[in-house]
Design an enzyme around this catalytic site. Structure first.
Site, PDB file in Angstrom:
ATOM      1  N   PRO A 120      61.992 103.351   1.092  1.00 28.53           N
ATOM      2  CA  PRO A 120      60.712 102.968   0.469  1.00 28.53           C
ATOM      3  C   PRO A 120      59.785 104.154   0.252  1.00 28.53           C
ATOM      4  CG  PRO A 120      60.687 102.430   2.798  1.00 28.53           C
ATOM      5  CD  PRO A 120      62.096 102.863   2.479  1.00 28.53           C
ATOM      6  N   TYR A 122      76.577 106.402  11.160  1.00 28.12           N
ATOM      7  CA  TYR A 122      75.540 107.427  11.291  1.00 28.12           C
ATOM      8  C   TYR A 122      75.865 108.299  12.503  1.00 28.12           C
ATOM      9  CZ  TYR A 122      72.810 104.447   8.124  1.00 28.12           C
ATOM     10  OH  TYR A 122      72.367 103.685   7.064  1.00 28.12           O
ATOM     11  N   PHE A 136      59.815 111.955  -0.586  1.00 27.01           N
ATOM     12  CA  PHE A 136      59.029 112.495  -1.700  1.00 27.01           C
ATOM     13  C   PHE A 136      57.664 111.834  -1.811  1.00 27.01           C
ATOM     14  CE2 PHE A 136      57.574 112.641  -6.088  1.00 27.01           C
ATOM     15  CZ  PHE A 136      57.640 113.993  -6.350  1.00 27.01           C
TER      16      PHE A 136
END
Length: 332
Positions: free
Chosen positions: A219, A58, A224
């Site tokens: 999760p 990352y 969204f």
């Protein structure tokens, strides 16, 4: 916050973790602010969200460096989970599971994180050129050396490696069966959410039957399920959602009934409850060995996610969520 345990070693963590990737990787670069992210990590620890999930890729590397600044002050408050096995190149990502590399990568992660031990070291992806037993064996040596407390397998990339006609996690379970013969698996990380429930079919039962912890990645469905994204608003070019089939304006509009259902459930629990909290409570209800790891980079969202640990869904709530329409649009 409620505590949950990971694996046979009974490693204790807060029921809701913190996915740190959005602070440094895969989401809109223009919205990544180091100092704001540092405050978010501190807020998570204050709220009891002790599991901090990162990876050496990352950034690459910058996410671990950022967490190291917090861990230098608050190592006792945190459960550190990082990953190994992926290298970031120019416009490409490759797997590297060679034992020598794994050991060097662990030492580098320890330096960046400013700690002398990693609580959970996860294999990010298996290297197709190296038997997974060899990679896992090198990771097991790190446990014996006292550099790592427990091992996990990350199965977030299962969709891309699925063979035609196979169930989503068939290949993952085959890998798990192989590495279990070498050293115990303490945790598996894979996608699980209201709109991506496939892990419930085989992977979650596999973990439950063996006392293996399950870290639920994404999760909130990459944001969204929070209900805060507007169809057609678009994403920056470097945001992973700009290339995801479910995040086209058409598919986001088509899947709004899922968010509407989460909102209905939230209203039954009070005006302060959000769709995101309902989505996280649904994941938490999947089993005592399940720990959702929502990504966040702002204090506000970290606090909201942590508060979901106190939300208890009723049978009526769970039945309504179970009857929500399945998500439209390919996720592959």
């Amino acid at each position: 916050m409620e505590r949950r345990t990971i694996g046979a070693a009974a490693l204790s963590v807060g029921a809701v973790g913190l996915g740190c990737m959005p602070m440094s990787w895969a989401y809109s670069t223009s919205r990544q602010r180091g100092e704001e992210s540092l405050r978010a990590v501190h807020r998570a620890l204050d709220a009891g969200s002790s599991l901090l999930d990162t990876a050496d890729m990352y950034g690459p590397f910058t996410n671990e460096l950022l967490l190291g600044r917090v861990l230098k002050e608050r190592r006792a408050d945190a459960f550190v989970s990082t990953k190994v096995g992926l290298l970031v190149g120019d416009q490409h990502i490759v797997a590297n599971g060679r034992p020598g590399y794994v050991k060097r990568a662990c030492d580098a992660s320890l330096r960046r994180l400013q700690t002398d031990v990693i609580d959970l070291y996860q294999l990010h992806r298996a290297d197709p050129e190296v038997p997974v037993e060899e990679t896992w064996g090198a990771m097991a040596e790190l446990v014996r050396a006292g550099k790592v407390r427990a091992l996990g397998l990350c199965a977030v990339g299962a969709r891309s490696s699925r063979r035609p006609g196979a169930r989503l996690h068939d290949a993952t379970i085959r890998q798990l069966e192989r590495v279990q013969q070498v050293f115990p698996v303490s945790a598996v990380q894979a996608e699980l959410s209201v709109w991506s429930p496939e892990a419930l079919e085989t992977l979650l039962p596999w973990c439950e039957a063996r006392g293996v912890g399950f870290l639920a990645a994404m999760p909130l469905g990459n944001g969204f399920l929070t209900g805060t994204l507007t169809p057609g608003e678009g994403f920056e070019a470097d945001d992973l959602r700009a290339r995801h089939p479910r995040f086209t304006a058409e598919m986001m509009a088509a899947n709004q009934p899922i968010v509407a259902g989460l909102r209905r459930v939230a209203r039954r629990h009070g005006a302060h409850v959000t769709p995101a909290q309902v989505a996280l409570a649904w994941v938490l209800s999947r089993g005592r060995h399940v720990v959702p790891v929502p990504g966040a980079k702002r204090e506000r969202w970290v606090a909201e996610n942590a508060a979901a640990a106190g939300l208890r869904l009723t049978g009526e709530d769970l039945a309504e969520i179970a009857h929500l329409p399945p998500a439209q649009g390919s996720w592959d």
